[in-house]
Design a protein around this motif. Structure first.
Motif, PDB file in Angstrom:
ATOM      1  N   ALA A  89      -6.761  -8.939  -3.496  1.00 21.04           N
ATOM      2  CA  ALA A  89      -7.824  -7.948  -3.712  1.00 21.04           C
ATOM      3  C   ALA A  89      -9.053  -8.563  -4.365  1.00 21.04           C
ATOM      4  CB  ALA A  89      -7.289  -6.804  -4.578  1.00 21.04           C
ATOM      5  N   ARG A 131     -14.852  -2.750  -9.363  1.00 19.19           N
ATOM      6  CA  ARG A 131     -13.699  -3.217  -8.583  1.00 19.19           C
ATOM      7  C   ARG A 131     -12.408  -2.552  -9.038  1.00 19.19           C
ATOM      8  NH1 ARG A 131     -13.209  -4.702  -4.291  1.00 19.19           N
ATOM      9  NH2 ARG A 131     -11.578  -6.244  -4.672  1.00 19.19           N
ATOM     10  N   ALA A 134     -10.161  -0.529  -6.298  1.00 19.64           N
ATOM     11  CA  ALA A 134      -9.473  -1.380  -5.319  1.00 19.64           C
ATOM     12  C   ALA A 134      -8.328  -2.148  -5.971  1.00 19.64           C
ATOM     13  CB  ALA A 134     -10.477  -2.351  -4.694  1.00 19.64           C
ATOM     14  N   ASP A 137      -5.391   0.268  -6.729  1.00 15.86           N
ATOM     15  CA  ASP A 137      -4.735   0.591  -5.456  1.00 15.86           C
ATOM     16  C   ASP A 137      -3.820  -0.551  -5.010  1.00 15.86           C
ATOM     17  OD1 ASP A 137      -5.873   3.043  -5.246  1.00 15.86           O
ATOM     18  OD2 ASP A 137      -7.385   2.481  -3.761  1.00 15.86           O
ATOM     19  N   SER A 214      -3.887   7.006  -1.777  1.00 18.09           N
ATOM     20  CA  SER A 214      -4.733   6.098  -2.543  1.00 18.09           C
ATOM     21  C   SER A 214      -4.952   6.662  -3.938  1.00 18.09           C
ATOM     22  CB  SER A 214      -6.090   5.916  -1.851  1.00 18.09           C
ATOM     23  OG  SER A 214      -6.948   5.140  -2.654  1.00 18.09           O
ATOM     24  N   GLN A 216      -7.582   6.096  -5.805  1.00 19.56           N
ATOM     25  CA  GLN A 216      -8.988   6.499  -5.909  1.00 19.56           C
ATOM     26  C   GLN A 216      -9.469   6.580  -7.362  1.00 19.56           C
ATOM     27  OE1 GLN A 216     -11.140   6.995  -3.250  1.00 19.56           O
ATOM     28  NE2 GLN A 216      -9.435   6.145  -2.082  1.00 19.56           N
TER      29      GLN A 216
END
Length: 237
Positions: A89, A131, A134, A137, A214, A216
């Motif tokens: 990621a 970031r 992401a 997740d 997700s 989020q």
């Protein structure tokens, strides 16, 4: 002759007294000229506000097993899966750190027999705030079953503290000037400066929406206040 002798003796004594008075007089004058040094000591404070741009997170994986070795091995595999996902990621290796590894026996209710083992390990990451979503997740999808954070920081923390120090010094001078004026004195130059500081609060927010598989995560940076204090002594007259 006795009378004349007494007269000379008296004259000699008077001359001696006069001489002593002449020697002592400058010392008295010198003592009268001595003045005590006056000072004014104040504490100044200042603060500078910045917007956090870095977020720290901690991800945990838990495992259960029949033996200690098998449980710890399974947990290590689970942790490595999370680490690999975080690197994929975009998290740099320098921003990844294992923070905790534990292994504990599981017993029957009366505590007399071991029925299995529980292992847990945690890894922390530091990333730019934007970031965060992401990264969280990726960790959760890779098997992390515990998430804590964020802890927010400002990259330019040193610059913020320097700005707070300057404000603290200006605040100290304002206080000293006011005190000197109220006391009928004239403020002189700085004699000593002692630095002190206290960390300021961090304001942050986070929201989670698990729709569509997700997390989020949205992190609101808020603001971070950096405080500084100084104690300054000025001469005064």
């Amino acid at each position: 002759m006795n009378r004349l002798h007494r007269t000379f003796l008296l004259a000699g004594l008077l001359l001696a007294v006069a001489a002593l008075a002449g020697v002592a007089q400058p010392r008295l004058a010198s003592s009268a000229d001595t003045t005590s040094t006056k000072t004014i000591t104040v504490t100044g404070s200042g603060s500078a506000v910045g917007v956090p741009d870095r977020a720290s997170w901690e991800f945990t994986v838990d495992s259960r097993g029949a033996t200690a070795a098998a449980t710890l091995s399974a947990n290590a595999d689970a942790e490595q899966a999370v680490v690999a996902a975080l690197k994929a990621a975009g998290v740099d290796a320098a921003d990844l750190q294992t923070t905790d590894v534990s292994l504990t026996p599981q017993t029957t209710q009366d505590g007399t027999k071991i029925v299995g083992y529980a292992a847990s390990s945690s890894v922390s990451v530091e990333v730019p705030i934007d970031r965060s979503g992401a990264v969280v997740d990726a960790a959760v999808k890779a098997g992390a079953d515990g998430v804590s954070g964020p802890s927010l920081t400002v990259s330019a923390e040193d610059a913020l503290y320097d700005a707070a120090l300057k404000k603290a010094l200006a605040n100290a001078r304002d206080k000293a000037t006011t005190i000197a004026g109220a006391a009928g004195m004239t403020l002189g130059p700085v004699q000593t400066v002692v630095e002190g500081s206290a960390p300021g609060p961090v304001v942050w927010g986070a929201a989670a929406d698990k729709a569509s598989g997700s997390t989020q995560i949205t992190v609101e940076p808020g603001t971070q206040e950096t405080d500084a204090t100084v104690t300054v002594t000025y001469s005064a007259s």
